[in-house]
Design a protein around this motif. Structure first.
Motif, PDB file in Angstrom:
ATOM      1  N   GLU A   1      53.188  64.548 108.311  1.00  0.00           N
ATOM      2  CA  GLU A   1      52.427  63.646 106.862  1.00  0.00           C
ATOM      3  C   GLU A   1      53.577  63.994 105.473  1.00  0.00           C
ATOM      4  O   GLU A   1      54.390  64.377 106.180  1.00  0.00           O
ATOM      5  N   LEU A   2      53.200  63.618 104.163  1.00  0.00           N
ATOM      6  CA  LEU A   2      54.481  64.057 103.700  1.00  0.00           C
ATOM      7  C   LEU A   2      54.339  64.681 102.922  1.00  0.00           C
ATOM      8  O   LEU A   2      53.708  65.486 102.772  1.00  0.00           O
ATOM      9  N   PRO A   3      55.697  65.583 102.892  1.00  0.00           N
ATOM     10  CA  PRO A   3      56.458  66.697 102.701  1.00  0.00           C
ATOM     11  C   PRO A   3      56.097  66.932 100.815  1.00  0.00           C
ATOM     12  O   PRO A   3      56.955  66.544 100.386  1.00  0.00           O
ATOM     13  N   LEU A   4      54.582  66.927 100.061  1.00  0.00           N
ATOM     14  CA  LEU A   4      54.491  67.172  98.880  1.00  0.00           C
ATOM     15  C   LEU A   4      55.768  67.638  97.781  1.00  0.00           C
ATOM     16  O   LEU A   4      55.956  66.983  97.501  1.00  0.00           O
ATOM     17  N   ASP A   5      55.992  68.658  98.303  1.00  0.00           N
ATOM     18  CA  ASP A   5      56.979  69.183  97.618  1.00  0.00           C
ATOM     19  C   ASP A   5      58.277  68.477  97.633  1.00  0.00           C
ATOM     20  O   ASP A   5      58.751  68.321  96.253  1.00  0.00           O
TER      21      ASP A   5
ATOM     22  N   LEU B   1      59.444  66.602  94.560  1.00  0.00           N
ATOM     23  CA  LEU B   1      60.693  67.172  93.651  1.00  0.00           C
ATOM     24  C   LEU B   1      61.416  65.733  93.580  1.00  0.00           C
ATOM     25  O   LEU B   1      62.312  65.134  92.095  1.00  0.00           O
ATOM     26  N   MET B   2      61.357  64.958  94.751  1.00  0.00           N
ATOM     27  CA  MET B   2      62.697  63.430  94.353  1.00  0.00           C
ATOM     28  C   MET B   2      62.134  62.594  93.141  1.00  0.00           C
ATOM     29  O   MET B   2      62.663  62.039  92.007  1.00  0.00           O
ATOM     30  N   LEU B   3      60.719  62.400  93.203  1.00  0.00           N
ATOM     31  CA  LEU B   3      60.496  62.038  91.921  1.00  0.00           C
ATOM     32  C   LEU B   3      60.198  62.453  90.716  1.00  0.00           C
ATOM     33  O   LEU B   3      60.730  61.798  89.290  1.00  0.00           O
ATOM     34  N   ARG B   4      60.652  63.753  90.967  1.00  0.00           N
ATOM     35  CA  ARG B   4      60.226  64.625  89.400  1.00  0.00           C
ATOM     36  C   ARG B   4      62.308  64.133  89.005  1.00  0.00           C
ATOM     37  O   ARG B   4      62.789  64.162  88.149  1.00  0.00           O
ATOM     38  N   GLU B   5      62.925  64.440  89.915  1.00  0.00           N
ATOM     39  CA  GLU B   5      64.296  64.063  89.356  1.00  0.00           C
ATOM     40  C   GLU B   5      65.082  62.910  89.617  1.00  0.00           C
ATOM     41  O   GLU B   5      66.001  62.419  88.566  1.00  0.00           O
TER      42      GLU B   5
ATOM     43  N   LEU C   1      52.145  69.982  90.575  1.00  0.00           N
ATOM     44  CA  LEU C   1      53.012  70.339  91.418  1.00  0.00           C
ATOM     45  C   LEU C   1      54.668  70.145  90.149  1.00  0.00           C
ATOM     46  O   LEU C   1      54.680  69.267  89.778  1.00  0.00           O
ATOM     47  N   PRO C   2      55.672  70.839  90.161  1.00  0.00           N
ATOM     48  CA  PRO C   2      55.727  72.340  90.635  1.00  0.00           C
ATOM     49  C   PRO C   2      54.927  73.022  90.522  1.00  0.00           C
ATOM     50  O   PRO C   2      54.315  73.635  89.586  1.00  0.00           O
ATOM     51  N   VAL C   3      54.642  74.479  91.682  1.00  0.00           N
ATOM     52  CA  VAL C   3      52.928  74.709  90.750  1.00  0.00           C
ATOM     53  C   VAL C   3      53.303  76.635  89.275  1.00  0.00           C
ATOM     54  O   VAL C   3      52.464  76.470  88.293  1.00  0.00           O
ATOM     55  N   GLU C   4      54.701  76.359  89.522  1.00  0.00           N
ATOM     56  CA  GLU C   4      55.445  77.214  88.201  1.00  0.00           C
ATOM     57  C   GLU C   4      55.850  76.233  87.080  1.00  0.00           C
ATOM     58  O   GLU C   4      56.012  76.461  86.041  1.00  0.00           O
ATOM     59  N   ALA C   5      55.739  74.754  86.787  1.00  0.00           N
ATOM     60  CA  ALA C   5      55.406  74.318  85.985  1.00  0.00           C
ATOM     61  C   ALA C   5      54.486  75.062  84.776  1.00  0.00           C
ATOM     62  O   ALA C   5      53.265  74.988  84.950  1.00  0.00           O
ATOM     63  N   SER C   6      55.288  75.562  83.268  1.00  0.00           N
ATOM     64  CA  SER C   6      54.604  75.519  82.626  1.00  0.00           C
ATOM     65  C   SER C   6      53.705  74.617  81.606  1.00  0.00           C
ATOM     66  O   SER C   6      52.094  74.733  80.684  1.00  0.00           O
ATOM     67  N   LEU C   7      54.434  73.555  82.071  1.00  0.00           N
ATOM     68  CA  LEU C   7      53.527  72.113  80.406  1.00  0.00           C
ATOM     69  C   LEU C   7      53.648  72.578  79.358  1.00  0.00           C
ATOM     70  O   LEU C   7      52.447  72.736  78.801  1.00  0.00           O
ATOM     71  N   GLU C   8      54.089  72.854  78.783  1.00  0.00           N
ATOM     72  CA  GLU C   8      54.714  73.488  77.382  1.00  0.00           C
ATOM     73  C   GLU C   8      53.921  74.526  77.110  1.00  0.00           C
ATOM     74  O   GLU C   8      53.117  74.991  76.035  1.00  0.00           O
ATOM     75  N   GLY C   9      53.147  75.786  77.864  1.00  0.00           N
ATOM     76  CA  GLY C   9      52.407  76.435  77.835  1.00  0.00           C
ATOM     77  C   GLY C   9      50.226  76.195  77.929  1.00  0.00           C
ATOM     78  O   GLY C   9      49.929  76.720  77.382  1.00  0.00           O
ATOM     79  N   HIS C  10      50.616  74.982  78.210  1.00  0.00           N
ATOM     80  CA  HIS C  10      49.390  74.349  78.634  1.00  0.00           C
ATOM     81  C   HIS C  10      48.831  74.228  79.965  1.00  0.00           C
ATOM     82  O   HIS C  10      47.560  73.676  80.240  1.00  0.00           O
ATOM     83  N   ARG C  11      49.581  74.726  80.782  1.00  0.00           N
ATOM     84  CA  ARG C  11      49.062  75.013  82.248  1.00  0.00           C
ATOM     85  C   ARG C  11      47.790  75.318  82.004  1.00  0.00           C
ATOM     86  O   ARG C  11      46.798  74.235  82.965  1.00  0.00           O
ATOM     87  N   ALA C  12      47.285  76.618  82.052  1.00  0.00           N
ATOM     88  CA  ALA C  12      45.583  76.635  82.205  1.00  0.00           C
ATOM     89  C   ALA C  12      44.869  75.524  81.512  1.00  0.00           C
ATOM     90  O   ALA C  12      44.066  75.162  82.637  1.00  0.00           O
TER      91      ALA C  12
END
Length: 255
Positions: free
Chosen positions: A23-27, A31-35, A58-69
């Motif tokens: 399967e595609l390694p999504l992580d 990452l390549m798409l973001r970069e 993804l990534p799971v740690e992305a805060s999205l300007e504090g609006h992740r939740a």
């Protein structure tokens, strides 16, 4: 756009093709798409049979300007209102595209008003979608950033889209080959040094596919299929298609 270009994707693809991917390694892909496209995050959307969408960011740690939740709460019940998702359902034209390209006459932008505002707050007001896989509702990777994607980025996006779908087809074929082989067959494949691609070709051969059909399934040239078959014949000690399939079945390499 960042420094990632065709050359980086060529190296990335070559690296993945050396691995026995099922399967595609999504992580790594996200990452390549973001970069490449300067996105802050990538949404991975899987369309369910009932029309709803199972999504994650993804990534799971992305805060999205504090609006992740806020996005995590909004997404499960409302992702189907996204203009690109609406466009895919309305037209069946499933291809790489960005929100700015969606004809307003084909979608209900009012239903997406809250989502559009939320994504702007997240810093990903513009999205670029890469549908990956077969069927009318494939998994879709969506890169988000504040600005509209330019012509150069869209040209590269179409090339990347074809590469990702080719990798996905090969991963699916290899996964099918593994499912059709026994544990003993996997040991044999390792012992005679069958590569993942050779095992995939051999598995499709056992299904009765011609070299041309195998090439289309794996998105490779037919002459490349013949080269893989030649190496399979050599490693199995056979000289033709029929004896190759019979030998592969006897050794547990295919069902």
């Amino acid at each position: 756009m960042s420094g990632r270009d065709d050359g980086d994707w060529l190296e990335f693809t070559a690296e993945l093709m050396r691995e026995p991917l099922t399967e595609l390694p999504l992580d790594r892909v996200t990452l390549m798409l973001r970069e490449t496209f300067g996105g802050g995050a990538v949404a991975v959307n899987d369309f369910r049979a009932d029309g709803t969408i199972d999504g994650r960011v993804l990534p799971v740690e992305a805060s999205l300007e504090g609006h992740r939740a806020d996005l995590d709460r909004w997404g499960p019940d409302n992702a189907h209102t996204h203009p690109i998702a609406q466009y895919y359902r309305a037209t069946g034209d499933v291809r790489v595209m960005q929100v700015a390209e969606v004809p307003s006459t084909l979608v209900d932008l009012r239903a997406y008003g809250e989502g559009a505002a939320l994504l702007r707050d997240c810093g990903v007001g513009q999205q670029l979608a890469f549908p990956i896989g077969p069927g009318p509702a494939p998994r879709t990777l969506v890169v988000g950033k504040p600005e509209v994607y330019g012509p150069g980025e869209m040209t590269l996006a179409h090339r990347v889209w074809r590469v990702l779908n080719g990798l996905d087809r090969q991963a699916r074929a290899y996964a099918a080959a593994l499912r059709n082989s026994s544990a003993a067959g996997r040991d044999v494949a390792s012992a005679i040094r069958l590569t993942p691609r050779e095992r995939a070709v051999l598995g499709l051969l056992a299904e009765g596919l011609t070299a041309g059909a195998i090439a289309r399934r794996l998105d490779i040239a037919e002459r490349t299929v013949h080269k893989h078959l030649e190496r399979c014949y050599s490693k199995l000690g056979v000289a033709d298609r029929l004896t190759a399939v019979l030998a592969a079945q006897r050794l547990g390499l295919v069902a």
